[in-house]
Design a protein around this motif. Sequence first.
Motif: not given
Lengths: 466, 466
Positions: B80, B161, B82, B157-159, B88
């Motif tokens: 993954r 997860d 981040r 993944v975003d912050d 983003t």
Amino acid sequence: MATQAAFLVKFPQLALSAQPSRGQSWVAVAAGKVAAPRGVRCRAGGLIEPDGGRLMELVAPEQGGRRAALRREAAALPHRVRLGRVETEWVHVLSEGWASPLRGFMRESEFLQALHFNAVRGDDGKLVNMSVPIVLAVDDAQRRAIEASGATRVALVDDHDRPVAVLSDIEIYKHNKEERIARTWGTIARGLPYVEEAIANSGDWLIGGDLEVIEPIKYNDGLDQYRLSPAQLREEFTRRNADAVFAFQLRNPVHNGHALLMTDTRRRLLEMGYKNPVLLLHPLGGFTKADDVPLSVRMKQHEKVLEEGVLNPESTVVAIFPSPMHYAGPTEVQWHAKARINAGANFYIVGRDPAGMSHPIEKRDLYDADHGKKVLSMAPGLERLNILPFKVAAYDTKQNKMNFFDPSRKDDFLFISGTKMRSLAKNRESPPDGFMCPGGWKVLVEYYDSLTPPEGSSKLREAVAA
Amino acid sequence: MATQAAFLVKFPQLALSAQPSRGQSWVAVAAGKVAAPRGVRCRAGGLIEPDGGRLMELVAPEQGGRRAALRREAAALPHRVRLGRVETEWVHVLSEGWASPLRGFMRESEFLQALHFNAVRGDDGKLVNMSVPIVLAVDDAQRRAIEASGATRVALVDDHDRPVAVLSDIEIYKHNKEERIARTWGTIARGLPYVEEAIANSGDWLIGGDLEVIEPIKYNDGLDQYRLSPAQLREEFTRRNADAVFAFQLRNPVHNGHALLMTDTRRRLLEMGYKNPVLLLHPLGGFTKADDVPLSVRMKQHEKVLEEGVLNPESTVVAIFPSPMHYAGPTEVQWHAKARINAGANFYIVGRDPAGMSHPIEKRDLYDADHGKKVLSMAPGLERLNILPFKVAAYDTKQNKMNFFDPSRKDDFLFISGTKMRSLAKNRESPPDGFMCPGGWKVLVEYYDSLTPPEGSSKLREAVAA
């Protein structure tokens, strides 16, 4: 150290596929891509066309009194820009058309395109490759004087104030050194040899314009007979009935591994149907950094290599490429390749880390070793050139000769580092039999022997244009 | 300061010649250059074709269960990566096809071409413009883990997860930050906002690959309705029967000088035979440096400009361009222009010192004010786009309004500096009548009023994708 890479046994094996680059068939390359140059002043035909369609030969013609008239005009012009060593080399490069279609030192439009795109758009709208800025700096006082006078022509003079050329239809624009260095080298770390030599103390303005050179640039160093212009090279290739020309640039002595690579390239080109591929062995002859082997030594070594039959003189043309060296890796290798198109080469051999060196401050190579090859294969304006990458080879201890590296018996191969080779030569020791022809090795040993005080403590003398 | 330039009264006058760029006739542009996009997923027709022939829309389709399947896969993938705020934003940009024909974060070949040539070669061998690297960094531990596992797909993944996307057919390569920064900005001086935000502390490796995004990126900040994708913009232009689209990028409030420029452009396009030129007023919505006016304030100000009739809502589409800001001057302005081709714009208005800022260390602008315009007009891959440079204008004290600067009565014009304008707004003073619509000015005054502690002492909050 990458700076020594080409010096070494750690050299590459030709990876010539059955297909040329970008999906052209070899036959198409031979039959379709070899148009005669259109330039009125380009004398040799039958080879790849120069960039922009004609060679820009910018030396005043011998006949008709143009040289005398230009010399008189230059002597009388109120503004004179003095050429240093590197600037004179660029005048030489430009005057013979290596940088065709450039007609002189870059104006701002060409400078910006070189910096941002590594290519300039010709009058026909097509892109030709042009990766390094070829520019002439003036200082603030010169700029103000020229602009105040409204002059459109300036004289370029040597260090004895003798007129060399006239620059006309001039344009003066800002010399942002930081941006130039960053975009050319990908770093602005102090210690880049070309920057120290030709940029750091240069003026804050650049002057571009059309160049007319009074007479051919000569250095009178005993090597001028090797300084063949693109037109002369084209003549020579035509005289030899070359149907393919493959160029190999060195700024180091030729060892037997290089020779193997070059002879193997010719063999493969013959297999592919070419009748007479000719090698252009083309050492760089302009400014190099202090610890490179000087041009005179390299040429003496190259002579031995041909004399002793390591390379076949019948299918080899040895000449000097007059450009100064940037050590700008992937950016500069494009210039090296592009210039050879103008000399008639349609194949270019590219090695590991071309034009690379160690980072001047950090303990690493300045460029990724394979970026030069990758960038070269993708560069706008080089589509017509066949790029021949080559792989690592080494000394084959089973066969006692230089051989293409075979990973299936890797323990049989000996990689001799550049440091090792230099220390062998310095200590008058011999490399393994078959590494380099004896006469060539002797030239090297004698060179290192002559170095007093010890290497690195002073700058080596090099020929400067007379 | 150049950073404030677009803010000011010191803005340019449209210099629209009777001939479009590069010798095309206007009629040819209208009739011949406006082919329908070929992309199967590109819904709007009749406009300039996207780069590479189709819009790369990389969000999983709503129908068919693909989103759920992708979400499940992403949750189960062992590796993954981040995404930070800027990453983003790039996922957003890539997912909607602004960077077509890119299919995801750059692999090494695309990265090298962007750095060296500001253009990448498409599958058809043609060059499309691509001046800034769109890359994703990973650290050494991540690289080793991914390479050891032999994985070809990783989850982004975003912050919190939560899976955002899957990157497939991945390639990991070295992130030479110094070279990237030098070749993108033309400097490596400390203090470049994007470098500090997104590069300085990023990993030493880059991971490229094909991107598939689980669902459209949303920010839930009350502005998502302005975040129209290129496909949505093309639909809107088609719905309005636009036969020309001219794009204007701002990252500052719109004053009446900007408005004059935009309405004058439309007038001229009408004169040239277009029936319905539509303006894309397209403020940059991604990462900006701390002292830029925040997006939310700018959008509120833009709303007032349209509400109060300074711009005609009938022929204006206001939308947010989701890219983060590099402040990379001539390099970045190409990205800004290229992205708008993908959204259907065939005219691009370029101002003084686009994407420029002050040098972070030296007391000067980082870029020559006219380099952006020059580089844009010469850039490979932008040949189809008509570049509209504009000249300086100012407040006309005789007519009490913003007017194109007339050098024959230069004393009548008032140039209000950015610093002056900011201090007026901060002190709740009014600018000269006719400088900006009252509602728009009020938004600005309220914004500066709200700044406690004083500006510059802390970073302003901006929306981050939810």
